[in-house]
Design a protein around this motif. Structure first.
Motif, PDB file in Angstrom:
ATOM      1  N   ALA A   1      -1.727   3.514   3.566  1.00 25.71           N
ATOM      2  CA  ALA A   1      -0.892   3.244   2.245  1.00 25.71           C
ATOM      3  C   ALA A   1      -0.202   1.933   2.104  1.00 25.71           C
ATOM      4  O   ALA A   1      -0.421   0.855   2.876  1.00 25.71           O
ATOM      5  CB  ALA A   1       0.540   3.956   2.877  1.00 25.71           C
ATOM      6  N   ILE A   2       0.278   1.700   0.880  1.00 23.23           N
ATOM      7  CA  ILE A   2       1.037   0.342   0.537  1.00 23.23           C
ATOM      8  C   ILE A   2       2.303   0.832   0.534  1.00 23.23           C
ATOM      9  O   ILE A   2       2.964   1.633  -0.026  1.00 23.23           O
ATOM     10  CB  ILE A   2       0.487  -0.022  -0.849  1.00 23.23           C
ATOM     11  N   VAL A   3       3.119  -0.311   1.201  1.00 24.30           N
ATOM     12  CA  VAL A   3       4.620  -0.252   1.362  1.00 24.30           C
ATOM     13  C   VAL A   3       5.323  -1.576   0.869  1.00 24.30           C
ATOM     14  O   VAL A   3       4.807  -2.627   0.903  1.00 24.30           O
ATOM     15  CB  VAL A   3       5.086  -0.179   2.789  1.00 24.30           C
ATOM     16  N   VAL A   4       5.975  -1.082  -0.394  1.00 18.87           N
ATOM     17  CA  VAL A   4       6.409  -2.605  -0.998  1.00 18.87           C
ATOM     18  C   VAL A   4       8.076  -2.182  -0.725  1.00 18.87           C
ATOM     19  O   VAL A   4       8.548  -1.294  -0.882  1.00 18.87           O
ATOM     20  CB  VAL A   4       6.196  -2.346  -2.495  1.00 18.87           C
TER      21      VAL A   4
ATOM     22  N   LYS B   1      -1.934   5.880  -0.872  1.00 14.56           N
ATOM     23  CA  LYS B   1      -0.535   6.155  -1.438  1.00 14.56           C
ATOM     24  C   LYS B   1       0.332   4.887  -1.607  1.00 14.56           C
ATOM     25  O   LYS B   1      -0.211   3.911  -0.992  1.00 14.56           O
ATOM     26  CB  LYS B   1       0.104   6.884  -0.321  1.00 14.56           C
ATOM     27  N   LEU B   2       1.367   5.126  -2.245  1.00 10.73           N
ATOM     28  CA  LEU B   2       2.436   3.793  -2.487  1.00 10.73           C
ATOM     29  C   LEU B   2       3.600   4.465  -1.978  1.00 10.73           C
ATOM     30  O   LEU B   2       4.094   5.090  -2.424  1.00 10.73           O
ATOM     31  CB  LEU B   2       2.364   3.320  -3.811  1.00 10.73           C
ATOM     32  N   PHE B   3       4.419   3.575  -1.235  1.00 14.41           N
ATOM     33  CA  PHE B   3       5.680   3.956  -0.641  1.00 14.41           C
ATOM     34  C   PHE B   3       6.675   2.675  -1.369  1.00 14.41           C
ATOM     35  O   PHE B   3       6.646   1.555  -0.725  1.00 14.41           O
ATOM     36  CB  PHE B   3       5.980   4.244   0.710  1.00 14.41           C
ATOM     37  N   ILE B   4       7.735   2.884  -2.095  1.00 16.98           N
ATOM     38  CA  ILE B   4       8.638   1.986  -2.588  1.00 16.98           C
ATOM     39  C   ILE B   4       9.845   2.066  -1.781  1.00 16.98           C
ATOM     40  O   ILE B   4      10.567   3.079  -2.013  1.00 16.98           O
ATOM     41  CB  ILE B   4       8.772   2.171  -4.160  1.00 16.98           C
TER      42      ILE B   4
ATOM     43  N   ASN C   1       1.669  10.896   8.853  1.00 19.33           N
ATOM     44  CA  ASN C   1       0.501  10.483   9.837  1.00 19.33           C
ATOM     45  C   ASN C   1      -0.041   9.356   9.159  1.00 19.33           C
ATOM     46  O   ASN C   1      -1.587   9.360   9.407  1.00 19.33           O
ATOM     47  CB  ASN C   1      -0.340  12.003   9.917  1.00 19.33           C
ATOM     48  N   ILE C   2       0.505   8.391   9.057  1.00 16.64           N
ATOM     49  CA  ILE C   2      -0.231   7.018   8.238  1.00 16.64           C
ATOM     50  C   ILE C   2       0.211   5.931   9.658  1.00 16.64           C
ATOM     51  O   ILE C   2       1.435   5.886  10.288  1.00 16.64           O
ATOM     52  CB  ILE C   2       0.628   6.741   7.157  1.00 16.64           C
ATOM     53  N   SER C   3      -1.097   5.184   9.953  1.00 18.57           N
ATOM     54  CA  SER C   3      -1.016   4.185  10.974  1.00 18.57           C
ATOM     55  C   SER C   3      -1.310   2.889  10.477  1.00 18.57           C
ATOM     56  O   SER C   3      -1.421   2.005  11.096  1.00 18.57           O
ATOM     57  CB  SER C   3      -1.843   4.680  12.167  1.00 18.57           C
ATOM     58  N   SER C   4      -1.811   2.862   9.156  1.00 21.91           N
ATOM     59  CA  SER C   4      -2.086   1.361   8.666  1.00 21.91           C
ATOM     60  C   SER C   4      -1.366   1.379   7.249  1.00 21.91           C
ATOM     61  O   SER C   4      -1.292   2.119   6.534  1.00 21.91           O
ATOM     62  CB  SER C   4      -3.541   1.253   8.584  1.00 21.91           C
ATOM     63  N   ILE C   5      -0.573   0.255   7.074  1.00 19.24           N
ATOM     64  CA  ILE C   5      -0.053  -0.259   5.807  1.00 19.24           C
ATOM     65  C   ILE C   5      -0.363  -1.665   5.323  1.00 19.24           C
ATOM     66  O   ILE C   5      -0.933  -2.501   6.039  1.00 19.24           O
ATOM     67  CB  ILE C   5       1.375  -0.085   5.994  1.00 19.24           C
ATOM     68  N   ARG C   6      -0.438  -1.944   4.002  1.00 16.45           N
ATOM     69  CA  ARG C   6      -0.333  -3.122   3.455  1.00 16.45           C
ATOM     70  C   ARG C   6       0.937  -3.393   2.915  1.00 16.45           C
ATOM     71  O   ARG C   6       1.635  -2.598   2.358  1.00 16.45           O
ATOM     72  CB  ARG C   6      -1.125  -3.300   2.308  1.00 16.45           C
TER      73      ARG C   6
ATOM     74  N   GLN D   1      -0.687  -0.786  12.107  1.00 13.88           N
ATOM     75  CA  GLN D   1      -1.463  -1.852  11.853  1.00 13.88           C
ATOM     76  C   GLN D   1      -0.886  -2.286  10.221  1.00 13.88           C
ATOM     77  O   GLN D   1      -0.634  -1.558   9.367  1.00 13.88           O
ATOM     78  CB  GLN D   1      -2.930  -1.357  11.382  1.00 13.88           C
ATOM     79  N   ILE D   2      -0.503  -3.715  10.288  1.00 13.33           N
ATOM     80  CA  ILE D   2       0.255  -4.198   9.174  1.00 13.33           C
ATOM     81  C   ILE D   2      -0.833  -5.297   8.621  1.00 13.33           C
ATOM     82  O   ILE D   2      -1.202  -6.168   9.241  1.00 13.33           O
ATOM     83  CB  ILE D   2       1.464  -4.695   9.488  1.00 13.33           C
ATOM     84  N   ILE D   3      -1.207  -5.167   7.292  1.00 12.69           N
ATOM     85  CA  ILE D   3      -1.835  -6.035   6.573  1.00 12.69           C
ATOM     86  C   ILE D   3      -0.759  -6.946   5.808  1.00 12.69           C
ATOM     87  O   ILE D   3      -0.294  -6.214   4.657  1.00 12.69           O
ATOM     88  CB  ILE D   3      -3.042  -5.747   5.906  1.00 12.69           C
ATOM     89  N   PRO D   4      -0.301  -8.060   5.752  1.00  9.16           N
ATOM     90  CA  PRO D   4       0.748  -8.798   5.096  1.00  9.16           C
ATOM     91  C   PRO D   4       0.068  -9.101   3.532  1.00  9.16           C
ATOM     92  O   PRO D   4      -0.957  -9.504   3.606  1.00  9.16           O
ATOM     93  CB  PRO D   4       1.311  -9.694   5.978  1.00  9.16           C
ATOM     94  N   HIS D   5       1.010  -8.648   2.690  1.00 12.69           N
ATOM     95  CA  HIS D   5       0.728  -9.143   1.064  1.00 12.69           C
ATOM     96  C   HIS D   5       1.641  -9.832   0.600  1.00 12.69           C
ATOM     97  O   HIS D   5       2.834  -9.243   0.257  1.00 12.69           O
ATOM     98  CB  HIS D   5       0.245  -7.991   0.394  1.00 12.69           C
ATOM     99  N   PRO D   6       1.616 -11.326   0.590  1.00 19.20           N
ATOM    100  CA  PRO D   6       2.747 -12.157   0.106  1.00 19.20           C
ATOM    101  C   PRO D   6       2.893 -12.040  -1.389  1.00 19.20           C
ATOM    102  O   PRO D   6       1.803 -11.919  -2.215  1.00 19.20           O
ATOM    103  CB  PRO D   6       2.555 -13.420   0.510  1.00 19.20           C
TER     104      PRO D   6
END
Length: 190
Positions: free
Chosen positions: A40-43, A65-68, A117-122, A145-150
């Protein structure tokens, strides 16, 4: 005794300034991973271009998926699409409307991640906001697991020390980061 107080004060100020410079260097030199797929992408709302950047990443297939998080209560997907001038694929996007700050973003996002059931996000947010956001998200789920996206803003000068507004923003965010870092090390919620 007065000399000891002056030396201690000098060392404290020097340490804070050195930390601020390191913090500012770090946030302006984030490595952006544009290839790793996450679940997922979390913004986090609140800054310019964050949502449009997250949608761009979703359209590139970097997540399913995208979570705002932190959307105003009366805002719909259509409102966001219209105001951002972007197309939001309704089946892939979820809005979270309870959060009003970074701690609540992390708490509400963790509930959504667990439910799906999500374990990795951007994690997409402003570059200066990423260090504190990562601390908050990892506090809620150390295994995430977090991938930072500035997202870099044109309103924050790269040479932040030359512009009062940029200096105040970076210094304020650094102070908030220090507070959160300390509270998390002491395992204090708040």
């Amino acid at each position: 005794m007065k000399k000891l107080i002056c030396i201690s004060l000098f060392l404290l100020i020097f340490s804070w300034l050195a930390g601020l410079c390191f913090f500012a260097y770090t946030i302006n030199h984030f490595h952006t991973d544009n290839s790793t797929h996450t679940q997922a992408i979390v913004v986090l709302t609140g800054g310019r271009n964050r949502i449009s950047e997250a949608v761009k990443l979703l359209n590139q297939g970097l997540a399913d998926k995208l979570f705002i998080s932190g959307v105003e209560k009366n805002t719909s997907l259509q409102d966001i699409s219209h105001s951002q001038d972007i197309a939001l694929p309704e089946k892939k996007v979820s809005l979270e409307k309870k959060s009003t700050n970074t701690i609540e973003n992390a708490i509400q996002t963790q509930a959504w991640l667990k439910k799906n059931n999500i374990s990795s996000i951007r994690l997409v947010t402003s570059n200066y906001h990423l260090p504190r956001s990562i601390q908050e998200f990892q506090y809620q789920n150390a295994d995430l697991q977090i991938i930072p996206h500035p997202v870099f803003s044109d309103h924050v000068a790269k040479e932040w020390w030359t512009k009062t507004r940029s200096f105040c923003l970076i210094a304020s965010e650094y102070n908030k980061f220090l507070y959160v870092w300390l509270m998390r090390r002491l395992n204090i919620q708040g």
